[in-house]
Design a protein around this motif. Structure first.
Motif, mmCIF file in Angstrom:
data_model
loop_
_atom_site.group_PDB
_atom_site.id
_atom_site.type_symbol
_atom_site.label_atom_id
_atom_site.label_comp_id
_atom_site.label_asym_id
_atom_site.label_seq_id
_atom_site.Cartn_x
_atom_site.Cartn_y
_atom_site.Cartn_z
ATOM 1 N N SER A 8 123.405 -38.392 48.542
ATOM 2 C CA SER A 8 122.445 -39.463 48.774
ATOM 3 C C SER A 8 122.738 -40.152 50.098
ATOM 4 O O SER A 8 123.882 -40.172 50.557
ATOM 5 N N ILE A 9 121.676 -40.688 50.699
ATOM 6 C CA ILE A 9 121.788 -41.448 51.941
ATOM 7 C C ILE A 9 120.746 -42.563 51.900
ATOM 8 O O ILE A 9 119.816 -42.536 51.094
ATOM 9 N N THR A 10 120.887 -43.535 52.779
ATOM 10 C CA THR A 10 119.893 -44.581 52.946
ATOM 11 C C THR A 10 119.174 -44.320 54.260
ATOM 12 O O THR A 10 119.812 -44.167 55.304
ATOM 13 N N ILE A 11 117.851 -44.251 54.199
ATOM 14 C CA ILE A 11 117.032 -43.986 55.379
ATOM 15 C C ILE A 11 116.201 -45.227 55.676
ATOM 16 O O ILE A 11 115.485 -45.725 54.805
ATOM 17 N N LYS A 12 116.277 -45.715 56.883
ATOM 18 C CA LYS A 12 115.509 -46.894 57.272
ATOM 19 C C LYS A 12 114.131 -46.461 57.750
ATOM 20 O O LYS A 12 113.855 -46.409 58.956
ATOM 21 N N ALA A 13 113.286 -46.102 56.794
ATOM 22 C CA ALA A 13 111.917 -45.679 57.072
ATOM 23 C C ALA A 13 111.111 -45.877 55.799
ATOM 24 O O ALA A 13 111.675 -46.011 54.712
ATOM 25 N N SER A 14 109.809 -45.869 55.944
ATOM 26 C CA SER A 14 108.955 -46.027 54.766
ATOM 27 C C SER A 14 109.045 -44.786 53.876
ATOM 28 O O SER A 14 109.354 -43.683 54.344
ATOM 29 N N ILE A 15 108.787 -44.965 52.602
ATOM 30 C CA ILE A 15 108.762 -43.837 51.666
ATOM 31 C C ILE A 15 107.746 -42.803 52.133
ATOM 32 O O ILE A 15 107.999 -41.602 52.090
ATOM 33 N N GLU A 16 106.615 -43.263 52.611
ATOM 34 C CA GLU A 16 105.565 -42.352 53.074
ATOM 35 C C GLU A 16 106.065 -41.456 54.201
ATOM 36 O O GLU A 16 105.832 -40.250 54.208
ATOM 37 N N SER A 17 106.760 -42.057 55.176
ATOM 38 C CA SER A 17 107.267 -41.287 56.319
ATOM 39 C C SER A 17 108.295 -40.249 55.889
ATOM 40 O O SER A 17 108.276 -39.106 56.351
ATOM 41 N N VAL A 18 109.192 -40.641 55.018
ATOM 42 C CA VAL A 18 110.223 -39.721 54.534
ATOM 43 C C VAL A 18 109.580 -38.591 53.739
ATOM 44 O O VAL A 18 109.938 -37.419 53.896
ATOM 45 N N TRP A 19 108.633 -38.923 52.894
ATOM 46 C CA TRP A 19 107.979 -37.920 52.052
ATOM 47 C C TRP A 19 107.256 -36.868 52.887
ATOM 48 O O TRP A 19 107.292 -35.683 52.569
ATOM 49 N N ILE A 20 106.617 -37.299 53.951
ATOM 50 C CA ILE A 20 105.916 -36.358 54.831
ATOM 51 C C ILE A 20 106.907 -35.331 55.390
ATOM 52 O O ILE A 20 106.631 -34.130 55.421
ATOM 53 N N VAL A 21 108.058 -35.789 55.809
ATOM 54 C CA VAL A 21 109.077 -34.891 56.361
ATOM 55 C C VAL A 21 109.624 -33.952 55.285
ATOM 56 O O VAL A 21 109.722 -32.740 55.482
ATOM 57 N N LEU A 22 109.979 -34.490 54.118
ATOM 58 C CA LEU A 22 110.574 -33.669 53.062
ATOM 59 C C LEU A 22 109.621 -32.646 52.471
ATOM 60 O O LEU A 22 110.058 -31.600 51.990
ATOM 61 N N SER A 23 108.343 -32.910 52.489
ATOM 62 C CA SER A 23 107.390 -31.982 51.881
ATOM 63 C C SER A 23 106.852 -30.944 52.865
ATOM 64 O O SER A 23 106.086 -30.069 52.479
ATOM 65 N N ASP A 24 107.284 -30.991 54.123
ATOM 66 C CA ASP A 24 106.850 -30.004 55.121
ATOM 67 C C ASP A 24 107.974 -28.987 55.339
ATOM 68 O O ASP A 24 108.775 -29.088 56.266
ATOM 69 N N PHE A 25 108.031 -27.990 54.467
ATOM 70 C CA PHE A 25 109.125 -27.019 54.480
ATOM 71 C C PHE A 25 109.182 -26.204 55.768
ATOM 72 O O PHE A 25 110.254 -25.782 56.186
ATOM 73 N N ASN A 26 108.062 -25.972 56.411
ATOM 74 C CA ASN A 26 108.057 -25.203 57.654
ATOM 75 C C ASN A 26 108.721 -25.948 58.804
ATOM 76 O O ASN A 26 109.106 -25.342 59.792
ATOM 77 N N LYS A 27 108.873 -27.249 58.689
ATOM 78 C CA LYS A 27 109.474 -28.060 59.758
ATOM 79 C C LYS A 27 110.975 -28.312 59.565
ATOM 80 O O LYS A 27 111.609 -28.907 60.421
ATOM 81 N N TYR A 28 111.537 -27.874 58.444
ATOM 82 C CA TYR A 28 112.968 -28.112 58.211
ATOM 83 C C TYR A 28 113.844 -27.651 59.381
ATOM 84 O O TYR A 28 114.773 -28.359 59.767
ATOM 85 N N PRO A 29 113.608 -26.488 59.979
ATOM 86 C CA PRO A 29 114.458 -26.067 61.097
ATOM 87 C C PRO A 29 114.412 -27.022 62.292
ATOM 88 O O PRO A 29 115.342 -27.044 63.094
ATOM 89 N N ASP A 30 113.348 -27.832 62.397
ATOM 90 C CA ASP A 30 113.246 -28.785 63.508
ATOM 91 C C ASP A 30 114.249 -29.931 63.386
ATOM 92 O O ASP A 30 114.652 -30.513 64.382
ATOM 93 N N TRP A 31 114.644 -30.282 62.166
ATOM 94 C CA TRP A 31 115.542 -31.422 61.984
ATOM 95 C C TRP A 31 116.820 -31.114 61.205
ATOM 96 O O TRP A 31 117.746 -31.914 61.223
ATOM 97 N N SER A 32 116.869 -29.990 60.532
ATOM 98 C CA SER A 32 118.060 -29.651 59.749
ATOM 99 C C SER A 32 118.973 -28.719 60.543
ATOM 100 O O SER A 32 118.548 -27.646 60.957
ATOM 101 N N PRO A 33 120.228 -29.079 60.721
ATOM 102 C CA PRO A 33 121.136 -28.182 61.435
ATOM 103 C C PRO A 33 121.537 -26.965 60.609
ATOM 104 O O PRO A 33 122.071 -26.005 61.143
ATOM 105 N N THR A 34 121.264 -26.981 59.306
ATOM 106 C CA THR A 34 121.685 -25.910 58.410
ATOM 107 C C THR A 34 120.537 -25.016 57.964
ATOM 108 O O THR A 34 120.656 -23.794 57.983
#
Length: 78
Positions: A8-34
């Motif tokens: 778990s982590i704390t993210i200083k962003a709206s739930i909406e913004s975080v959800w958009i990122v987490l639900s876009d599986f094709n974009k994971y390589p853009d932000w995930s180092p793994t």
């Protein structure tokens, strides 16, 4: 071997913004180092192949999704 990973982590962003990122599986390589690639979009009850890259090399593994989450028109099964 069956493994369960939780973090778990704390993210200083709206739930909406975080959800958009987490639900876009094709974009994971853009932000995930793994996570480098999803071979299919994860869905509850199905296995999904994921390509990971770490310091010791690159490998593919299969994961399964056990729950479905949704938020304001987007959904994530995980």
């Amino acid at each position: 071997m069956k493994a369960h990973i939780e973090n778990s982590i704390t993210i200083k962003a709206s739930i909406e913004s975080v959800w958009i990122v987490l639900s876009d599986f094709n974009k994971y390589p853009d932000w995930s180092p793994t996570i480098k690639q999803f071979f299919s979009i994860p869905s509850a009850g199905q296995r999904s192949k994921v390509r990971l890259e770490q310091s010791k090399g690159q490998y593919d593994y299969e994961s399964s999704v056990s729950k479905h989450y949704s938020f304001e028109g987007t959904s994530l099964e995980g």
